[in-house]
Design a protein around this motif. Structure first.
Motif, PDB file in Angstrom:
ATOM      1  N   GLU A  75       0.849  -1.194   0.000  1.00  0.00           N
ATOM      2  CA  GLU A  75       0.000   0.000   0.000  1.00  0.00           C
ATOM      3  C   GLU A  75       0.884   1.243   0.000  1.00  0.00           C
ATOM      4  O   GLU A  75       1.856   1.329   0.759  1.00  0.00           O
ATOM      5  CB  GLU A  75      -0.911   0.012   1.220  1.00  0.00           C
ATOM      6  CG  GLU A  75      -1.892   1.172   1.212  1.00  0.00           C
ATOM      7  CD  GLU A  75      -2.848   1.123   2.390  1.00  0.00           C
ATOM      8  OE1 GLU A  75      -3.896   1.776   2.323  1.00  0.00           O
ATOM      9  OE2 GLU A  75      -2.526   0.434   3.374  1.00  0.00           O
ATOM     10  N   LYS A  77       0.882   5.496   0.274  1.00  0.00           N
ATOM     11  CA  LYS A  77       0.124   6.646   0.774  1.00  0.00           C
ATOM     12  C   LYS A  77       0.869   7.931   0.423  1.00  0.00           C
ATOM     13  O   LYS A  77       2.102   7.963   0.385  1.00  0.00           O
ATOM     14  CB  LYS A  77      -0.051   6.570   2.291  1.00  0.00           C
ATOM     15  CG  LYS A  77      -0.853   5.377   2.782  1.00  0.00           C
ATOM     16  CD  LYS A  77      -0.937   5.386   4.298  1.00  0.00           C
ATOM     17  CE  LYS A  77      -1.712   4.186   4.814  1.00  0.00           C
ATOM     18  NZ  LYS A  77      -1.778   4.175   6.309  1.00  0.00           N
ATOM     19  N   HIS A  82      -4.484   7.237   1.061  1.00  0.00           N
ATOM     20  CA  HIS A  82      -4.265   6.065   0.225  1.00  0.00           C
ATOM     21  C   HIS A  82      -4.308   6.460  -1.250  1.00  0.00           C
ATOM     22  O   HIS A  82      -5.261   7.079  -1.718  1.00  0.00           O
ATOM     23  CB  HIS A  82      -5.331   5.004   0.502  1.00  0.00           C
ATOM     24  CG  HIS A  82      -5.369   4.548   1.931  1.00  0.00           C
ATOM     25  ND1 HIS A  82      -4.489   3.613   2.427  1.00  0.00           N
ATOM     26  CD2 HIS A  82      -6.150   4.918   2.978  1.00  0.00           C
ATOM     27  CE1 HIS A  82      -4.735   3.416   3.714  1.00  0.00           C
ATOM     28  NE2 HIS A  82      -5.748   4.202   4.078  1.00  0.00           N
TER      29      HIS A  82
END
Length: 344
Positions: A75, A77, A82
């Motif tokens: 992930e 960011k 996000h």
């Protein structure tokens, strides 16, 4: 469900019974110790307008233990928002709309490379956080993306380009005023007006080009300004030819032709340097362009000196002619008087 503090690793049996049916299943509860993933320390990356279209924000894990992509989850960011994720178990990835071009290379994850790639048009300077999770490990790292406004030409090169172009214009006006003052009786008003208007156009082109060519990074505006400065050299050469031709005491002598050839050579060097600089974000051939403009300004100076010297020769030549004519007239008169005395 139970509180994690009450959980004990082992086999748990679930039995379900209804009026006519019953059954059971066994689920093993395992306690897994998550290891801390380690990352190559990269505090920041920089990019300029000269960078290629694709930008890479690095995220390099040094102790990946996963053997399959199904064990990986990544992930990204941006300022805790996000912007991209990859789920290896579902083999699915999705960027947010503001970073629609963002992606990673899944096959590189097993080697520890979770770097984010995106088009330069989507990049926003700031802090990007990369979070990587596998079955037995997790961790995150933050990389700052910086935009650097890099100068197209250095301060010295920019100054020389402006000085040479402005100097050439000033030298033209010096030559123009000298020709008008010294040869006013031999030049028609139409020619004076035409040369003055052309000189005004030359001055406007150079001034506008200098305004557009302000110090800064590579842009269409600055390339246009530099183009105007170089193109104005063509007008300068044409005006130089005109002034040599309309000055009676100078004309198109061999030395003038040599000066014009050298000036044309300077123009060609400037044009070649311009084409190379405009086609490259970093002007590695800037010295070629500056040399051409320098040659043009130098020839304009020599032309002014030659016109000034020629004007002085013009003023001395008529005086010599008048003296010679006076001597010859006096000699003729003396011969006539001697002839009349003999006949008398």
């Amino acid at each position: 469900m139970m509180d994690k503090r009450d959980a004990v690793p082992g086999n748990y049996t679930c039995e379900v019974t209804e009026l006519t049916r019953e059954g059971e299943t066994i689920v093993e509860l395992k306690y897994v110790v998550k290891t801390q993933l380690l990352f190559t320390t990269i505090e920041s990356v920089e990019y300029t307008i000269c960078n290629e279209t694709l930008l890479i924000i690095p995220c390099l894990v040094t102790n990946v233990g996963a053997k399959s992509l199904k064990e990986m989850f990544v992930e990204w960011k941006f300022r805790n928002k996000h912007i991209f994720f990859y789920d290896g178990d579902k083999n699915k990835s999705r960027p947010e709309r503001e970073f629609s071009s963002a992606y990673i290379v899944p096959d590189a994850l097993l080697t520890g490379n979770a770097s984010l790639m995106m088009d330069k048009s989507d990049a926003v300077p700031g802090n990007y956080t990369c979070e990587v999770t596998e079955l037995t490990g997790e961790g995150k790292t933050t990389v700052e993306l910086r935009y650097i406004a890099d100068l197209w030409f250095s301060a010295n090169d920019h100054t020389l380009i402006i000085i040479f172009s402005m100097l050439a214009v000033l030298l033209f006006w010096g030559s123009d005023i000298t020709v008008i003052l010294k040869y006013n009786s031999n030049i028609t008003k139409e020619k004076i007006i035409i040369i003055s208007v052309a000189g005004l156009v030359l001055s406007i082109l150079v001034i506008v080009g200098a305004v557009f060519f302000i110090p800064g990074e590579y842009s269409t505006k600055r390339t246009s300004g530099l183009g105007l400065i170089v193109v104005s050299t063509v007008i300068l050469i044409l005006l130089q030819i005109s002034m040599f031709m309309i000055a009676p005491a100078i004309g198109m002598l061999p030395i003038n032709i040599i000066l014009l050839i050298v000036q044309v050579l300077g123009l060609l060097i400037s044009v070649v340097g311009l084409s190379l600089c405009v086609s490259e974000c970093i002007p590695v051939h800037g010295s070629l362009l500056i040399s051409g403009l320098g040659i043009t300004a130098l020839v304009a100076l020599l032309g002014l000196v030659y016109i000034f010297v020629g004007s002085k020769q013009k003023t001395t030549q008529p005086t010599r002619v008048r003296l010679l004519c006076g001597r010859k007239w006096g000699l003729h008169m003396l011969l006539i008087l001697m002839s009349l005395n003999r006949h008398a």
